[in-house]
Design a protein around this motif. Structure first.
Motif, short mmCIF file in Angstrom:
data_model
loop_
_atom_site.label_atom_id
_atom_site.label_comp_id
_atom_site.label_asym_id
_atom_site.label_seq_id
_atom_site.Cartn_x
_atom_site.Cartn_y
_atom_site.Cartn_z
N TYR A 70 0.84 -1.21 0.00
CA TYR A 70 0.00 0.00 0.00
C TYR A 70 0.87 1.25 0.00
N GLY A 71 1.92 1.26 0.80
CA GLY A 71 2.79 2.42 0.87
C GLY A 71 3.46 2.73 -0.45
N ILE A 72 3.95 1.70 -1.13
CA ILE A 72 4.63 1.90 -2.41
C ILE A 72 3.66 2.40 -3.48
N LEU A 73 2.48 1.77 -3.57
CA LEU A 73 1.51 2.14 -4.61
C LEU A 73 0.94 3.54 -4.37
N SER A 74 0.64 3.88 -3.12
CA SER A 74 0.09 5.20 -2.84
C SER A 74 1.14 6.29 -3.05
N ALA A 75 2.39 6.02 -2.70
CA ALA A 75 3.46 6.98 -2.94
C ALA A 75 3.69 7.17 -4.44
N ALA A 76 3.61 6.07 -5.20
CA ALA A 76 3.76 6.16 -6.66
C ALA A 76 2.63 6.97 -7.27
N ALA A 77 1.41 6.78 -6.79
CA ALA A 77 0.27 7.55 -7.29
C ALA A 77 0.43 9.03 -6.95
N ALA A 78 0.91 9.32 -5.74
CA ALA A 78 1.12 10.71 -5.34
C ALA A 78 2.19 11.38 -6.21
N LEU A 79 3.29 10.67 -6.45
CA LEU A 79 4.35 11.21 -7.30
C LEU A 79 3.83 11.45 -8.72
N SER A 80 3.02 10.54 -9.22
CA SER A 80 2.43 10.72 -10.56
C SER A 80 1.54 11.95 -10.60
N GLY A 81 0.81 12.18 -9.52
CA GLY A 81 -0.05 13.37 -9.47
C GLY A 81 0.74 14.66 -9.50
N VAL A 82 1.86 14.70 -8.77
CA VAL A 82 2.71 15.90 -8.76
C VAL A 82 3.31 16.14 -10.15
N ILE A 83 3.78 15.05 -10.79
CA ILE A 83 4.36 15.18 -12.14
C ILE A 83 3.31 15.66 -13.13
N LEU A 84 2.09 15.15 -13.00
CA LEU A 84 1.01 15.55 -13.91
C LEU A 84 0.67 17.03 -13.74
N LEU A 85 0.67 17.51 -12.50
CA LEU A 85 0.41 18.93 -12.27
C LEU A 85 1.46 19.80 -12.95
N ARG A 86 2.70 19.39 -12.85
CA ARG A 86 3.79 20.16 -13.45
C ARG A 86 3.70 20.14 -14.98
N ARG A 87 3.36 18.99 -15.54
CA ARG A 87 3.26 18.89 -17.00
C ARG A 87 2.11 19.73 -17.54
N ARG A 88 1.03 19.75 -16.80
CA ARG A 88 -0.15 20.51 -17.24
C ARG A 88 -0.09 21.97 -16.79
N LYS A 89 0.98 22.32 -16.09
CA LYS A 89 1.23 23.68 -15.64
C LYS A 89 0.08 24.24 -14.82
N ILE A 90 -0.41 23.41 -13.90
CA ILE A 90 -1.48 23.83 -12.98
C ILE A 90 -0.84 24.31 -11.70
N SER A 91 -1.07 25.55 -11.35
CA SER A 91 -0.47 26.14 -10.15
C SER A 91 -1.23 25.71 -8.90
N VAL A 92 -0.51 25.37 -7.84
CA VAL A 92 -1.13 24.99 -6.57
C VAL A 92 -1.16 26.16 -5.59
N LEU A 93 -0.64 27.31 -6.00
CA LEU A 93 -0.64 28.48 -5.13
C LEU A 93 -2.06 29.03 -4.97
N PRO A 94 -2.39 29.56 -3.80
CA PRO A 94 -3.74 30.09 -3.59
C PRO A 94 -4.06 31.21 -4.57
N ASP A 95 -5.27 31.17 -5.09
CA ASP A 95 -5.74 32.19 -6.03
C ASP A 95 -6.37 33.33 -5.23
N LEU A 96 -5.83 34.56 -5.39
CA LEU A 96 -6.35 35.70 -4.65
C LEU A 96 -7.82 35.97 -4.97
N LYS A 97 -8.20 35.72 -6.22
CA LYS A 97 -9.60 35.93 -6.59
C LYS A 97 -10.51 34.97 -5.84
#
Length: 352
Positions: A70-97
Motif C-alpha cells: 500500500y505504501g509503495i503504490l500510494s506513494a507512486a500515485a502521489a508522485l504521478s499526481g505531482v508530475i502531472l500537475l507540473r506537466r499541465r502547468k497547474i499552479s497549486v498556489l492560492p488564487d487571490l480571486k
C-alpha cells in the motif's frame, strides 16, 4: 521527539499523499482546488486499500506485506499526481480571486470548524465500538495478520467475521498506523483522524455549496456555517449522521455518513446529471468502492443512491450511455453484496 516524528509522518500519509493523489484527476485547463484534490485522492486511496486488503486477506498474507504494498503504490500515485500537475502547468498556489470570493460567513464557518476539531482532539469521545474497530487494528499489528485473531478474545477465528471482512476499515487504520512510524491505532483514531477527516467532511459540503450557489458567495458561506451548526447540535439522537460525525469520525460508518455519501451526491450532480460530465466516471466507481471499504452499510447505501441518480440522469439526458456507466460504477457493491449473501448461505449449509 519520537512522537513528533510519528505525528509528522501521519500528516504526510493522511494529508500530503491524498492531496497529491487527487491531482491525477485534474484536467489540463482546470484550476487547482485543494478540496477536490484531497477528497478525490481519498477516493483513490480508499479504493486501493479495499482491493489490497481483500486480496491479502484471501491469500492469508501478513500485515507487513500489505503495509509495504500500500505504501509503495500510494506513494507512486502521489508522485504521478505531482508530475502531472507540473506537466499541465497547474499552479497549486492560492488564487487571490478565490480568497476574495468568500464572505464573512465562510470565515465564521472555518473558525467554528476549527473549534470543533479542537474539541474532538482534546475531548475525545470513548466509544464502545472501539473495542472492535481499534481493537481489530491493534490485534492486526500485534499479530502481523489480517482478521485471523479475534480482537475480543485473542483466539484465532474459526471462521472469518462475515460482517467485517468485506468492509475492513480497521485494517486501513492498522496500515496507516504502521506507515506513521508505528503510531498506536488508538492515538491515530482518536487524535489524528479527526484532524483530517472532520475538515474533509466539511470540504464535501463546501463543494456541494459551490454547485448550489455558484454566483452567491454569501449563500455559500451561510450554507457551510449552517451545516457546521446542524452537526454541532445534532446530539438529539445517537443515530443521525451529524452525531456520528461529531463523536466518532474515526469509525468507518461515521466517515461513510459524513464524507463519502455527501461526496457521492456531489459527484452525482457533476457527473451523472450533467453533460458533458465535469469529472471522470472513474471517480464515481471509486466512490462506490470507497463506501464498501468503510462499512457494510456502504455496500447497500452507495449503490442505492447512485442507482437513483443514474435513473434520473438517464431520463433527464435521454442517454443509454449514462445508464450503462452508472451500472458499471455500482459493480463493486453488487459483487461484494452478492459475496456477502453467498457467505451467509454457505455458512448456513455448513460449507464455510
Amino acid at each position: 521527539m519520537d512522537f513528533l516524528i510519528k505525528g509528522i509522518l501521519a500528516l504526510f500519509w493522511l494529508a500530503v499523499i491524498p492531496t497529491a493523489c487527487g491531482a491525477l484527476f485534474f484536467k489540463k485547463h482546470d484550476t487547482f482546488s485543494f478540496a477536490k484534490s484531497l477528497l478525490f485522492g481519498y477516493l483513490l486511496l480508499f479504493s486501493l486499500a479495499e482491493l489490497l486488503i481483500l486480496l491479502f486477506m484471501y491469500f492469508n498474507r501478513p500485515l507487513h506485506e500489505l503495509v509495504a504494498c500500500y505504501g509503495i503504490l500510494s506513494a507512486a500515485a502521489a508522485l504521478s499526481g505531482v508530475i502531472l500537475l507540473r506537466r499541465r502547468k497547474i499552479s497549486v498556489l492560492p488564487d487571490l480571486k478565490a480568497v476574495q470570493n468568500t464572505s464573512l460567513y465562510f470565515w465564521a464557518a472555518v473558525l467554528f470548524i476549527l473549534f470543533q476539531i479542537c474539541v474532538l482532539v482534546f475531548l475525545a469521545h470513548l466509544d464502545a465500538d472501539d473495542a472492535l474497530y481499534v481493537g481489530a487494528a491493534t490485534t492486526a499489528i500485534e499479530t502481523d495478520s489480517i482478521y485471523r485473531i479475534n480482537a475480543y478474545t485473542g483466539i484465532p477465528y474459526v471462521r472469518l467475521p462475515r460482517r467485517y471482512i468485506l468492509s475492513p476499515f480497521p485494517i486501513f487504520l492498522a496500515v496507516v498506523s504502521q506507515l506513521s512510524g508505528g503510531l498506536h491505532p488508538a492515538i491515530m483514531a482518536h487524535t489524528v483522524f479527526p484532524v483530517i477527516f472532520l475538515p474533509a467532511a466539511y470540504l464535501a459540503q463546501y463543494l456541494t455549496g459551490q454547485k448550489w450557489f455558484p454566483d452567491n458567495k454569501t449563500a455559500r458561506g451561510v450554507y457551510l456555517l449552517t451545516a457546521a451548526a446542524l452537526c454541532w447540535f445534532s446530539a438529539y439522537s445517537v443515530y443521525n449522521a451529524g452525531d456520528f460525525q461529531m463523536v466518532r469520525i474515526w469509525q468507518g460508518k461515521a466517515l461513510l455518513a459524513a464524507m463519502v455519501i455527501p461526496l457521492i451526491f456531489y459527484l452525482s450532480w457533476t457527473i451523472v446529471m450533467k453533460k458533458p460530465a465535469e469529472h471522470t466516471w472513474l471517480l464515481y466507481a471509486m466512490a462506490n468502492l470507497s463506501a464498501c471499504l468503510l462499512s457494510s452499510m456502504g455496500i447497500i447505501l452507495a449503490p442505492l443512491m447512485m442507482g437513483v441518480f443514474t435513473i434520473l440522469g438517464s431520463v433527464r439526458l435521454r442517454s443509454i450511455k449514462t445508464a450503462a456507466y452508472g451500472l458499471l460504477c455500482c459493480l463493486p457493491s453488487i459483487v461484494l453484496g452478492a459475496s456477502y449473501i453467498l457467505i451467509m448461505v454457505f455458512r448456513k449449509w455448513g460449507i464455510l
